[in-house]
Design a protein around this motif. Structure first.
Motif, PDB file in Angstrom:
ATOM      1  N   THR A  93       0.835  -1.204   0.000  1.00  0.00           N
ATOM      2  CA  THR A  93       0.000   0.000   0.000  1.00  0.00           C
ATOM      3  C   THR A  93       0.866   1.249   0.000  1.00  0.00           C
ATOM      4  O   THR A  93       0.628   2.196  -0.751  1.00  0.00           O
ATOM      5  N   ARG A  94       1.881   1.247   0.844  1.00  0.00           N
ATOM      6  CA  ARG A  94       2.773   2.409   0.936  1.00  0.00           C
ATOM      7  C   ARG A  94       3.505   2.637  -0.390  1.00  0.00           C
ATOM      8  O   ARG A  94       3.656   3.767  -0.836  1.00  0.00           O
ATOM      9  N   THR A  95       3.938   1.554  -1.028  1.00  0.00           N
ATOM     10  CA  THR A  95       4.623   1.664  -2.316  1.00  0.00           C
ATOM     11  C   THR A  95       3.688   2.234  -3.378  1.00  0.00           C
ATOM     12  O   THR A  95       4.090   3.084  -4.185  1.00  0.00           O
ATOM     13  N   ALA A  96       2.433   1.781  -3.365  1.00  0.00           N
ATOM     14  CA  ALA A  96       1.454   2.279  -4.339  1.00  0.00           C
ATOM     15  C   ALA A  96       1.234   3.780  -4.163  1.00  0.00           C
ATOM     16  O   ALA A  96       1.168   4.526  -5.150  1.00  0.00           O
ATOM     17  N   VAL A  97       1.132   4.231  -2.926  1.00  0.00           N
ATOM     18  CA  VAL A  97       0.945   5.663  -2.664  1.00  0.00           C
ATOM     19  C   VAL A  97       2.134   6.451  -3.189  1.00  0.00           C
ATOM     20  O   VAL A  97       1.975   7.464  -3.877  1.00  0.00           O
ATOM     21  N   LEU A  98       3.330   6.002  -2.886  1.00  0.00           N
ATOM     22  CA  LEU A  98       4.533   6.720  -3.327  1.00  0.00           C
ATOM     23  C   LEU A  98       4.658   6.730  -4.849  1.00  0.00           C
ATOM     24  O   LEU A  98       5.046   7.737  -5.446  1.00  0.00           O
ATOM     25  N   ARG A  99       4.311   5.606  -5.490  1.00  0.00           N
ATOM     26  CA  ARG A  99       4.389   5.526  -6.949  1.00  0.00           C
ATOM     27  C   ARG A  99       3.373   6.472  -7.593  1.00  0.00           C
ATOM     28  O   ARG A  99       3.698   7.186  -8.553  1.00  0.00           O
ATOM     29  N   LEU A 100       2.152   6.495  -7.065  1.00  0.00           N
ATOM     30  CA  LEU A 100       1.133   7.393  -7.616  1.00  0.00           C
ATOM     31  C   LEU A 100       1.531   8.859  -7.450  1.00  0.00           C
ATOM     32  O   LEU A 100       1.296   9.676  -8.337  1.00  0.00           O
ATOM     33  N   ALA A 101       2.124   9.195  -6.338  1.00  0.00           N
ATOM     34  CA  ALA A 101       2.498  10.582  -6.063  1.00  0.00           C
ATOM     35  C   ALA A 101       3.600  11.076  -7.002  1.00  0.00           C
ATOM     36  O   ALA A 101       3.737  12.277  -7.218  1.00  0.00           O
ATOM     37  N   ARG A 102       4.370  10.150  -7.585  1.00  0.00           N
ATOM     38  CA  ARG A 102       5.466  10.542  -8.484  1.00  0.00           C
ATOM     39  C   ARG A 102       5.021  10.731  -9.924  1.00  0.00           C
ATOM     40  O   ARG A 102       5.810  11.143 -10.774  1.00  0.00           O
ATOM     41  N   ARG A 103       3.765  10.402 -10.223  1.00  0.00           N
ATOM     42  CA  ARG A 103       3.280  10.573 -11.595  1.00  0.00           C
ATOM     43  C   ARG A 103       3.264  12.041 -11.990  1.00  0.00           C
ATOM     44  O   ARG A 103       3.165  12.921 -11.158  1.00  0.00           O
ATOM     45  N   GLU A 104       3.315  12.261 -13.306  1.00  0.00           N
ATOM     46  CA  GLU A 104       3.216  13.618 -13.852  1.00  0.00           C
ATOM     47  C   GLU A 104       1.934  13.734 -14.635  1.00  0.00           C
ATOM     48  O   GLU A 104       1.695  12.903 -15.513  1.00  0.00           O
ATOM     49  N   PRO A 105       1.118  14.682 -14.431  1.00  0.00           N
ATOM     50  CA  PRO A 105       1.096  15.590 -13.284  1.00  0.00           C
ATOM     51  C   PRO A 105       0.689  14.816 -12.026  1.00  0.00           C
ATOM     52  O   PRO A 105      -0.068  13.857 -12.107  1.00  0.00           O
ATOM     53  N   PRO A 106       1.180  15.238 -10.873  1.00  0.00           N
ATOM     54  CA  PRO A 106       0.874  14.506  -9.643  1.00  0.00           C
ATOM     55  C   PRO A 106      -0.618  14.584  -9.301  1.00  0.00           C
ATOM     56  O   PRO A 106      -1.217  15.658  -9.386  1.00  0.00           O
ATOM     57  N   PRO A 107      -1.213  13.447  -8.987  1.00  0.00           N
ATOM     58  CA  PRO A 107      -2.632  13.457  -8.625  1.00  0.00           C
ATOM     59  C   PRO A 107      -2.848  14.107  -7.254  1.00  0.00           C
ATOM     60  O   PRO A 107      -1.909  14.239  -6.465  1.00  0.00           O
ATOM     61  N   SER A 108      -4.073  14.479  -7.004  1.00  0.00           N
ATOM     62  CA  SER A 108      -4.390  15.099  -5.711  1.00  0.00           C
ATOM     63  C   SER A 108      -4.346  14.036  -4.608  1.00  0.00           C
ATOM     64  O   SER A 108      -4.371  12.827  -4.868  1.00  0.00           O
ATOM     65  N   MET A 109      -4.292  14.503  -3.390  1.00  0.00           N
ATOM     66  CA  MET A 109      -4.309  13.622  -2.228  1.00  0.00           C
ATOM     67  C   MET A 109      -5.589  12.782  -2.230  1.00  0.00           C
ATOM     68  O   MET A 109      -5.574  11.597  -1.917  1.00  0.00           O
ATOM     69  N   ARG A 110      -6.685  13.432  -2.592  1.00  0.00           N
ATOM     70  CA  ARG A 110      -7.982  12.745  -2.632  1.00  0.00           C
ATOM     71  C   ARG A 110      -7.960  11.635  -3.685  1.00  0.00           C
ATOM     72  O   ARG A 110      -8.467  10.539  -3.453  1.00  0.00           O
ATOM     73  N   ALA A 111      -7.388  11.900  -4.852  1.00  0.00           N
ATOM     74  CA  ALA A 111      -7.330  10.900  -5.921  1.00  0.00           C
ATOM     75  C   ALA A 111      -6.486   9.699  -5.493  1.00  0.00           C
ATOM     76  O   ALA A 111      -6.870   8.551  -5.743  1.00  0.00           O
ATOM     77  N   ILE A 112      -5.356   9.959  -4.857  1.00  0.00           N
ATOM     78  CA  ILE A 112      -4.509   8.859  -4.365  1.00  0.00           C
ATOM     79  C   ILE A 112      -5.269   8.070  -3.307  1.00  0.00           C
ATOM     80  O   ILE A 112      -5.275   6.831  -3.315  1.00  0.00           O
ATOM     81  N   SER A 113      -5.943   8.785  -2.421  1.00  0.00           N
ATOM     82  CA  SER A 113      -6.701   8.158  -1.356  1.00  0.00           C
ATOM     83  C   SER A 113      -7.763   7.216  -1.921  1.00  0.00           C
ATOM     84  O   SER A 113      -7.909   6.079  -1.464  1.00  0.00           O
ATOM     85  N   ARG A 114      -8.494   7.670  -2.906  1.00  0.00           N
ATOM     86  CA  ARG A 114      -9.533   6.843  -3.527  1.00  0.00           C
ATOM     87  C   ARG A 114      -8.940   5.657  -4.281  1.00  0.00           C
ATOM     88  O   ARG A 114      -9.481   4.553  -4.238  1.00  0.00           O
ATOM     89  N   ALA A 115      -7.846   5.887  -4.992  1.00  0.00           N
ATOM     90  CA  ALA A 115      -7.238   4.821  -5.792  1.00  0.00           C
ATOM     91  C   ALA A 115      -6.710   3.684  -4.919  1.00  0.00           C
ATOM     92  O   ALA A 115      -6.832   2.514  -5.273  1.00  0.00           O
TER      93      ALA A 115
END
Length: 105
Positions: free
Chosen positions: A6-28
């Motif tokens: 789970t932690r790896t998925a959050v970090l990977r999503l946050a590194r995308r361009e453009p970075p998704p919002s906190m809410r989008a990562i949370s939902r994903a």
């Protein structure tokens, strides 16, 4: 505390361009926004368990001496600690002894 995947998925999503919002990562990922923020703040894929103090840490020598005196009988050690005003649950005493190798060769 979330697992490493789970932690790896959050970090990977946050590194995308453009970075998704906190809410989008949370939902994903399916965790709260506060958890996402904590994971991003730590920047670690592995969670570090918090150091917790035991109520018996300051009494380790007393526990060891009582353990020898009582012939390795933790029930009696628990009773004698209570007589001394050190009132902890029996499960706390047994976990403390396991962690510190009291009663093990």
């Amino acid at each position: 505390m979330h697992d490493e995947a789970t932690r790896t998925a959050v970090l990977r999503l946050a590194r995308r361009e453009p970075p998704p919002s906190m809410r989008a990562i949370s939902r994903a990922v399916g965790i709260s926004r506060e958890s996402v923020q904590a994971i991003l703040d730590s920047g670690q894929a592995t969670a570090i368990p918090p150091e917790r103090k035991s109520a018996l840490d300051e009494h380790i020598e007393r526990v060891r001496s009582l353990h020898r005196l009582c012939g390795r009988n933790l029930v009696r050690v628990h009773e004698m600690l209570a007589e001394d005003g050190i009132d902890v649950p029996y499960a706390t005493l047994t976990a403390f002894c396991r962690r510190h190798g009291i009663g093990r060769k």
